[in-house]
Design an enzyme around this catalytic site. Structure first.
Site, mmCIF file in Angstrom:
data_model
loop_
_atom_site.group_PDB
_atom_site.id
_atom_site.type_symbol
_atom_site.label_atom_id
_atom_site.label_comp_id
_atom_site.label_asym_id
_atom_site.label_seq_id
_atom_site.Cartn_x
_atom_site.Cartn_y
_atom_site.Cartn_z
ATOM 1 N N GLY A 1 -18.452 33.652 69.461
ATOM 2 C CA GLY A 1 -19.743 33.644 70.411
ATOM 3 C C GLY A 1 -19.077 33.351 71.897
ATOM 4 O O GLY A 1 -19.802 33.236 72.665
ATOM 5 N N SER B 1 -12.686 35.244 68.001
ATOM 6 C CA SER B 1 -13.309 36.754 67.819
ATOM 7 C C SER B 1 -14.612 36.591 68.418
ATOM 8 O O SER B 1 -15.084 35.565 68.626
ATOM 9 C CB SER B 1 -13.082 36.988 66.423
ATOM 10 O OG SER B 1 -14.368 36.225 65.813
ATOM 11 N N LYS B 2 -15.036 37.644 68.593
ATOM 12 C CA LYS B 2 -16.505 37.943 69.170
ATOM 13 C C LYS B 2 -17.504 37.064 68.399
ATOM 14 O O LYS B 2 -18.226 36.608 69.061
ATOM 15 C CB LYS B 2 -16.826 39.429 68.862
ATOM 16 C CG LYS B 2 -16.391 40.270 70.117
ATOM 17 C CD LYS B 2 -17.195 41.375 70.355
ATOM 18 C CE LYS B 2 -16.748 42.267 71.539
ATOM 19 N NZ LYS B 2 -16.916 43.715 71.069
ATOM 20 N N ARG B 3 -17.280 36.944 67.014
ATOM 21 C CA ARG B 3 -18.160 36.349 66.318
ATOM 22 C C ARG B 3 -18.338 35.030 66.650
ATOM 23 O O ARG B 3 -19.333 34.230 66.403
ATOM 24 C CB ARG B 3 -17.681 36.393 64.686
ATOM 25 C CG ARG B 3 -18.882 36.850 63.972
ATOM 26 C CD ARG B 3 -18.367 36.906 62.504
ATOM 27 N NE ARG B 3 -17.178 37.874 62.543
ATOM 28 C CZ ARG B 3 -16.081 37.375 61.837
ATOM 29 N NH1 ARG B 3 -16.263 36.434 60.817
ATOM 30 N NH2 ARG B 3 -14.883 38.059 61.502
#
Ligand code: GLU
Length: 486
Positions: A259, A255-257
């Site tokens: 990074g 996910s975007k989290r």
């Protein structure tokens, strides 16, 4: 044999996710492996999620990664338009939707929001969707025509029977059969006249002669509905290859989290394009041998989609970093320097020969931001512990080091030539006179001029970059430190 034609069909909604890039790469490789055509089609039917900048990102990414498309909005190959909103204006989707209505495979639906809100809902893949109850299927032809004539808003829905099953084939998953009762009468044409992604995708893949479709397996659940459309039209469906999910180290969806979920994130973090492409190729595919480093041309040669695996692909940043390091080592110096320079300039404000420093770190870093920690001591001598002068193998300790530095100071003060070679000869001369090992002298000098246990180069190379004045200042400082301790 028919020519292989694949397409990358992104929805321009944001950055290019690693999963999208993998689909694009595999589509490209499948086509190029067989001398086929790779096409770009922009799927912008979801106008609410459309992001203009995302289209630029798509072009930039394809260009940077070398996934050159043979056809697309900017390269007509006779199958255009290549942007779905433009295709819509040609009336193609409406024409095919009406064909389905005539065949009884689709119908007009005039239900308003209020009525739809009363329908039963079901949670599909985390999203709540309402299950349409076929209310409008029972409208007579006259009623439909009257509604249309009155300008009543409508959608067109796929008519899926409640009985029976639908089977479709995926290259990785084999035959998948589902109960028709589980499939909803999905919307084909929305009330704004746009086709849904699902419908446009089928019409376009067929009319653009696409032979192989590669995409994430989040689309697997929609595939039976696609199959029914192909069957209704009497078209042959393309070969479907649904790729396994890409997960992070904790087996959660990338996910975007994390990074590093998009291509641009990775570039910003100092990864090299070729390494990213190489790494992504291996996220679900493997060659016959255990080889891991491939140029794009080598991938084209080796890529066999039958070797794609359906087990989840773990995005292992440690492995990618290793691979990136291998690419950096293999880069020619000028290309490396161009990428390294901004990182060197950020870490070093004083007037150093940055090319020399770049040369020192080239084989030592995995990603460009690693540069800072390797070169920071040039800028400022760090505080260091006197214990660093003690090295068992070099047979050095505080006393021997103090002696060496004191002996060397006047020699180095008198020395004019501060080139690496000149300094090296001077140090070696002292080594020979004393009958000691190289390290006995190099270790304390390197410690004094760097203040670090690990440096990207030896004592004399470091001094060459620091210059005479700064080198001497640091050696005097070392003497001071050692004198306080012994
Ligand atoms: N427009 C879809 C996406 O961006 C493409 C899916 C497909 O390749 O069929 O996810």
């Amino acid at each position: 044999m028919t020519k292989i034609r694949t397409r990358y069909a992104p929805s321009p909604t944001g950055r290019m996710h690693v999963g999208n890039l993998r689909s694009a790469l595999y589509e490209f490789l499948i086509a190029k492996h067989d001398g086929g055509d790779f096409m770009l089609r922009i799927e912008d039917t979801d106008q609410e999620r459309f992001v203009e900048e995302a289209v630029d990102i798509i072009y930039r990414t394809l260009e940077k990664t070398g996934l050159v498309h043979d056809e697309g909005p900017d390269k007509d190959g006779g199958y255009g338009p290549y942007v779905q909103s433009e295709r819509m204006k040609t009336g193609i989707y409406m024409k095919y939707a009406k064909e389905l209505i005539d065949k009884g495979e689709a119908y007009y639906c005039f239900c308003d929001k209020e009525r739809l809100a009363t329908l039963k809902t079901e949670v599909v893949e985390g999203k709540e969707i309402s299950i349409y109850d076929k209310h409008c299927l029972s409208l007579s032809k006259e009623e439909v025509e009257a509604n249309l004539a009155a300008g009543k808003p409508f959608v067109i829905r796929q008519n899926i029977p409640n009985e029976g099953t639908t089977t479709f084939h995926d290259e990785l998953y084999g035959d998948i059969t589902v109960e028709n009762a589980e499939l909803d009468d999905m919307i084909l044409i929305k009330s704004d006249g746009y086709p849904t992604y699902n419908f446009a995708n089928v019409v376009d893949d067929h009319t653009m002669n696409i032979t192989h479709v590669v995409r994430g397996n989040e689309y697997l659940s929609s595939s039976p509905k696609y199959q029914r459309l192909y069957d209704a039209f009497g078209w042959q469906s393309p070969v479907y290859i649904h790729l396994p999910l890409i997960t992070d180290e904790n087996h959660k969806k990338l996910s975007k989290r994390s990074g590093h979920s998009s291509f641009e994130d990775l570039l910003e973090q100092g990864f090299v394009t070729e390494a990213v492409v190489n790494y992504i190729a291996l996220l679900g595919w493997s060659p016959e041998d255990n080889r891991e480093i491939f140029t794009l041309d080598e991938l084209i040669k080796e890529f066999d989609y039958h070797r794609i695996s359906k087990s989840p692909a773990v995005f292992d940043i440690v492995k990618l970093k290793w691979m990136n390091g291998e690419y950096i080592k293999a880069m020619d110096f000028d290309a490396f320097y161009e990428m390294a320079e901004p990182y060197l300039k950020a870490a070093l404000k004083k007037d150093f020969d940055l090319k020399k420093i770049a040369n020192m770190v080239k084989t030592r870093i995995e990603v460009f931001p690693d540069i800072a920690e390797h070169v920071d001591f040039f800028e400022e001598l760090p505080e260091y512990s006197v214990e660093m002068y003690t090295h068992k193998k070099m047979k050095t300790n505080s006393e021997t080091s103090l002696q060496v530095l004191k002996d060397m100071l006047p020699i180095l003060e008198a020395q004019e030539d501060y080139s690496n070679d000149g300094l090296y000869q001077t140090l070696v001369k002292y080594v020979e006179e004393k009958g000691v090992k190289n390290g006995y002298v190099m270790w304390p000098i390197r410690t004094a001029v760097s203040g670090k246990q690990m440096t990207p180069a030896g004592a004399t190379e470091i001094m060459e970059v620091l210059g005479k004045e700064e080198s001497l200042r640091r050696i005097r400082k070392g003497i001071e430190l050692l004198e306080q301790s012994v």
